[in-house]
Design an enzyme around this catalytic site. Structure first.
Site, PDB file in Angstrom:
ATOM      1  N   ASN A 185     -61.422   8.354 -33.423  1.00  0.00           N
ATOM      2  CA  ASN A 185     -62.671   8.608 -32.710  1.00  0.00           C
ATOM      3  C   ASN A 185     -63.746   8.964 -33.727  1.00  0.00           C
ATOM      4  O   ASN A 185     -63.479   9.647 -34.713  1.00  0.00           O
ATOM      5  CB  ASN A 185     -62.501   9.771 -31.730  1.00  0.00           C
ATOM      6  CG  ASN A 185     -63.673   9.878 -30.770  1.00  0.00           C
ATOM      7  OD1 ASN A 185     -63.826   9.041 -29.868  1.00  0.00           O
ATOM      8  ND2 ASN A 185     -64.517  10.877 -30.960  1.00  0.00           N
TER       9      ASN A 185
ATOM     10  N   GLU B 271     -64.866   3.874 -32.038  1.00  0.00           N
ATOM     11  CA  GLU B 271     -66.264   3.506 -32.293  1.00  0.00           C
ATOM     12  C   GLU B 271     -66.414   2.690 -33.577  1.00  0.00           C
ATOM     13  O   GLU B 271     -67.321   1.862 -33.704  1.00  0.00           O
ATOM     14  CB  GLU B 271     -67.143   4.758 -32.381  1.00  0.00           C
ATOM     15  CG  GLU B 271     -67.398   5.459 -31.049  1.00  0.00           C
ATOM     16  CD  GLU B 271     -66.250   6.347 -30.578  1.00  0.00           C
ATOM     17  OE1 GLU B 271     -65.234   6.456 -31.307  1.00  0.00           O
ATOM     18  OE2 GLU B 271     -66.352   6.924 -29.482  1.00  0.00           O
TER      19      GLU B 271
ATOM     20  N   ASP C 135     -83.319  20.662 -29.978  1.00  0.00           N
ATOM     21  CA  ASP C 135     -82.621  19.387 -29.758  1.00  0.00           C
ATOM     22  C   ASP C 135     -83.587  18.270 -29.358  1.00  0.00           C
ATOM     23  O   ASP C 135     -84.791  18.367 -29.583  1.00  0.00           O
ATOM     24  CB  ASP C 135     -81.494  19.598 -28.732  1.00  0.00           C
ATOM     25  CG  ASP C 135     -80.323  18.665 -28.959  1.00  0.00           C
ATOM     26  OD1 ASP C 135     -80.540  17.448 -29.078  1.00  0.00           O
ATOM     27  OD2 ASP C 135     -79.173  19.143 -29.011  1.00  0.00           O
TER      28      ASP C 135
HETATM   29 MN    MN Z   1     -65.017   8.169 -28.477  1.00  0.00          MN
END
Ligand code: MN
Length: 429
Positions: free
Chosen positions: A142, A205, A254
């Site tokens: 991941n 990804e 953010d």
């Molecule tokens: Mn993922």
């Protein structure tokens, strides 16, 4: 295959940050304490900071300044973008592992990195462009992006929203084990984009990056953890997320430009830090256009994909005014659809969306004036507004009560079927 994609493929698995940035404007001797952040906010162009005061590493920021920059990084165009990405998504290519990587030419301490202090009330210095790579025995690899707060004693606070890395850490913690990770900083935007994409759990990804490049992304094994990282990264931080520990994390300005609150979040213990010779540190300014586009643009093809289940869709945009996160505009294609299904599907596909505007295909969804025109002439609130109370929204929206509960509105700004004549746009012969 479009020619732009072929040019990317030539450089293949060795795509790096430097090949993308070219020779941007240089700034000598700036401070990592607010000064670089201030420059990046003031000048919406790629800026290269040579040897910031007290550091040997250079810094680059605003690498992506517009949608067009990111289309270029992905080897596509505005028109082809969504189909290009969905095609790569459906044809991922697993990474390959190579013996050596330039990301391991040298070693340093975490405190040698020119990590920025961005905003007045931030809790401290934050790494904001780090791709955190982890493995799970069941789900595999991941890659995801997390903000990392620099602490004393080789530790980082890591904000982990309840998605995949959260699941990985929860599982390792339940076994009483730390979770090994590596953090890659300074990669080609195509790789950062892939890490920011949100495919389902178990979809690596970095295989999406391969799909986008048309060949495997080259990875190299880390020195102290059982993780592989992009060989062309500028900097790699090896470490582990410590089981059973939490530390205060936040405030942090953010994507909306407002402060996210303090939470108790997990802790990364930093092991070895490796880097390329003359490494360039990628500073990603929170709430800047680069941050917003890396958050929002990967969501658009995924919303599009979900919408295809209920309606013919022409295009999807997370608009600038909604900070590329909270507002979605959808233009419809020809065919049958139920507007309410379209609206509900957008909220399901990207739960952070608060307001969605649905327009016909004649409206340019990237032009806020055209979208407003559609609302002003094709919308009647008593029958065209769909209001949903007590929905899960974004915790980054300061108008929620802090628990992320929000009221969502869908706006049907389409021409009612059969009424097209009333909406004929006057032409001058
Ligand atoms: Mn993922």
């Amino acid at each position: 295959m479009p020619w732009i994609l072929r040019t990317i493929s030539l450089r293949g698995g060795r795509l790096d940050l430097r090949s993308f940035i070219g020779s941007p404007e240089r700034v000598e001797g700036a401070s990592v304490e607010y000064e670089i952040a201030r420059s990046l906010r003031k000048n919406p162009q790629t800026l290269y900071f040579s040897k910031p005061t007290g550091f040997d590493f250079d810094v680059v920021g605003n690498v992506i300044t517009s949608r067009e920059d990111l289309y270029r990084a992905l080897g596509t165009t505005r028109e082809a973008y969504i189909k290009h990405v969905l095609s790569a998504y459906r044809n991922p290519i697993d990474p390959s592992i190579v013996d050596t990587g330039i990301c391991q030419e040298k070693e340093c301490s975490i405190y040698d990195l020119p990590i920025l202090r961005h905003f007045e009330k931030d809790a401290g210095k934050y790494i904001t462009s780090g791709i955190v790579i982890a493995k799970d025995p069941e789900y595999g690899g991941n890659a995801s992006i997390h903000r990392l707060l620099l602490h004393e004693a080789n530790r980082l606070g890591i904000r982990i929203v309840p998605r995949h890395l959260y699941e990985y850490f929860k599982r390792s913690e339940s076994r009483g084990e730390d979770l090994e990770i590596a953090i890659a900083i300074g990669v080609h935007p195509l790789i950062l984009y892939s890490a920011a994409f949100s495919p389902p759990l178990g979809y690596n990804e970095l295989a999406l990056a391969g799909g986008l490049m048309g060949q495997p992304l080259e990875l190299v094994k880390c020195k102290t953890v059982d993780i592989e990282v992009p060989a062309s990264a500028e900097i790699v931080i090896e470490g582990k997320i410590i089981s059973g520990e939490r530390i205060a994390e936040g405030p942090f300005a953010d994507v909306t430009g407002t402060y996210d609150r303090i939470r108790h979040e997990p802790v990364v213990e930093v092991g070895k830090v490796t880097h390329r010779k003359n490494a360039v540190y990628h500073a990603l300014l929170p709430s800047g256009m680069e941050h917003r586009l890396f958050m929002g643009m990967p969501q658009e093809p995924q919303i599009f994909k979900s919408l295809q289940e209920v309606s013919p869709v022409k295009n999807v945009c997370l608009s600038d005014g909604g900070r590329n996160w909270l507002h979605c505009v959808v233009s419809l294609g020809e065919g049958k659809f139920e507007i309410e299904d379209v609206i509900a599907k957008v909220f399901e596909a990207h739960p952070s969306v608060k307001h969605v505007v649905v327009v016909n295909g004649d409206i340019d969804i990237f032009d806020p004036d055209e979208v407003e025109y559609a609302i002003s002439t094709r919308f009647q609130a008593h029958k065209d507004a769909y209001i949903y109370k007590n929905m899960r929204g974004s915790t980054l929206d300061p108008s929620t009560d802090g628990d992320g509960k929000t009221t969502k509105v869908g706006i049907d700004a389409t021409i009612p079927p059969g009424k097209e004549e009333d909406y004929e746009f006057a032409e001058i012969p």
